[in-house]
Design an enzyme around this catalytic site. Structure first.
Site, mmCIF file in Angstrom:
data_model
loop_
_atom_site.group_PDB
_atom_site.id
_atom_site.type_symbol
_atom_site.label_atom_id
_atom_site.label_comp_id
_atom_site.label_asym_id
_atom_site.label_seq_id
_atom_site.Cartn_x
_atom_site.Cartn_y
_atom_site.Cartn_z
ATOM 1 N N SER A 177 0.797 -1.048 0.077
ATOM 2 C CA SER A 177 -0.028 -0.100 -0.097
ATOM 3 C C SER A 177 0.831 1.564 0.075
ATOM 4 O O SER A 177 1.791 1.290 -0.995
ATOM 5 C CB SER A 177 -0.991 0.008 1.090
ATOM 6 N N ASP A 179 -9.480 -5.043 -5.247
ATOM 7 C CA ASP A 179 -8.885 -3.768 -4.538
ATOM 8 C C ASP A 179 -9.270 -2.642 -5.658
ATOM 9 O O ASP A 179 -9.208 -2.597 -6.710
ATOM 10 C CB ASP A 179 -7.454 -3.964 -4.540
ATOM 11 N N HIS A 188 -7.657 -5.549 -0.521
ATOM 12 C CA HIS A 188 -6.702 -4.723 -0.230
ATOM 13 C C HIS A 188 -5.972 -5.114 1.052
ATOM 14 O O HIS A 188 -6.926 -5.459 2.028
ATOM 15 C CB HIS A 188 -7.019 -3.332 -0.335
#
Ligand code: NAG
Length: 337
Positions: free
Chosen positions: A177, A280, A310
């Protein structure tokens, strides 16, 4: 917005509860005036100390690399590290939208411990400064400081428990991320100034579901609104906290391959292993990033798990976490010098 999803998300009960709680925390600690309630965050972000005595085959130690900013990394050393000739190093950056979590957060401590144990590598999990208290480019600067720190033999010599066979000429950058966004930009900064490093060399970039944005919305951001952990509203808030006043989502740090993208054509970037999850909302951006790297003649492998959310890999009960470990293991074996 009518969803056009062909597949619907199914998660184990435990994971559903965890992601729902995580969503409440992410929304609960963000204030309307753009700050984070660190006091409340502390209650939910369980932190664990380093464990110098080998625990689960890995020992860990906190190492200060920037005393002026009180920054450190958590060093993870696999058990019996000395029986192999050399150990690759992973320099890891945690996720959390540049504004949440820590190298000491229990989830990231567990992830890095697992990397060290299963991949037989040394891991340096970096505690970088967070926004909005410290905005861009502090986070990128901190990543660069770690590489500079590790490049100097006297620094390494002074680190207690640093394994003598840890190989600074085989460093893999990794992150998920926001940490993956950071790791990508760090690979670019390194390529621009690699001649200023004496020993440290990058062998690869392990890029797990990078945090990317842009003014124009992509399909997946609209179609997958309502999926766990990330949403347009949350992401926009995080980017605002991160970017300098007056900058928009087409800043090169955010829209990495957008209208203001850095020119990477002539740069020697390390091979990239890119992970994308089918649930995601950022997946279309991540695939554009993949195509951009390819267009610029970079070595990149895309691994897509169609039913992954995610941050899937911080939930060890999800089967993809095991697949990801196996993929990373192959990548390291293939690219270590
Ligand atoms: C934001 O709000 C909090 C809580 O109301 C307050 O303590 C803080 O000083 C405010 N910060 C800014 C920058 O306005």
């Amino acid at each position: 917005m009518a969803a056009k999803k062909t597949q619907s998300l199914t998660l184990p009960f435990k994971t559903r509860v965890q992601v729902a709680l995580l969503g409440l925390v992410i929304d609960g600690v963000r204030r309307n005036n753009g700050t984070i309630n660190r006091g409340v965050m502390k209650l939910f972000d369980r932190r664990v100390p380093a464990k110098p005595i080998s625990s689960n085959s890995v020992s860990s130690h906190d190492v200060v690399f920037d005393p002026s900013n009180n920054l450190w990394f958590r060093l993870f050393v696999p058990h019996k590290a000395d029986i192999v000739a050399s150990l690759p190093i992973i320099v890891f950056f945690h996720g959390g939208g540049f504004s949440l979590l820590s190298a000491a957060s229990s989830v990231y401590d567990a992830v890095c411990r697992r990397f060290a144990r299963e991949l037989k590598v040394v891991v340096c999990s970096v505690e970088y400064r967070l926004s909005p208290e410290q905005k861009f480019p502090s986070q990128y600067d901190d990543g660069f400081s770690v590489l500079k720190f590790l490049d100097k033999p006297h620094n390494r010599r002074d680190i207690p428990h640093w394994p003598g066979n840890a190989d600074v000429s085989t460093v893999f950058l990794a992150g998920d991320s926001a940490g993956a966004n950071l790791a990508h930009h760090l690979s670019v900064s390194y390529a621009k100034s690699s001649s200023s490093f004496s020993l440290l060399k990058l062998a690869g970039l392990i890029n797990i579901q990078p945090f990317l944005g842009g003014k124009e919305r992509v399909n997946s951001e609209v179609e997958l609104e309502g999926m766990p952990i990330v949403s347009l509203e949350r992401n926009d808030w995080m980017w605002k906290a991160f970017l300098p006043e007056g900058k928009d989502l087409d800043h090169w740090a955010v829209n990495v391959c957008g209208p203001n993208a850095l020119d990477i054509r002539g740069l020697e970037l390390p091979p990239v292993l890119l992970f994308v999850g089918g649930f995601d909302p950022m997946k279309d951006r991540q695939k554009k990033y993949y195509e951009w790297l390819r267009r610029n003649d970079k070595d990149v492998k895309l691994v897509e798990y169609s039913d992954a959310i995610h941050a899937f890999y911080i939930f060890p009960q999800l089967p993809h976490a095991n697949l990801l470990m196996a993929e990373i293991k192959d990548f390291i074996n293939k690219h270590k010098f």
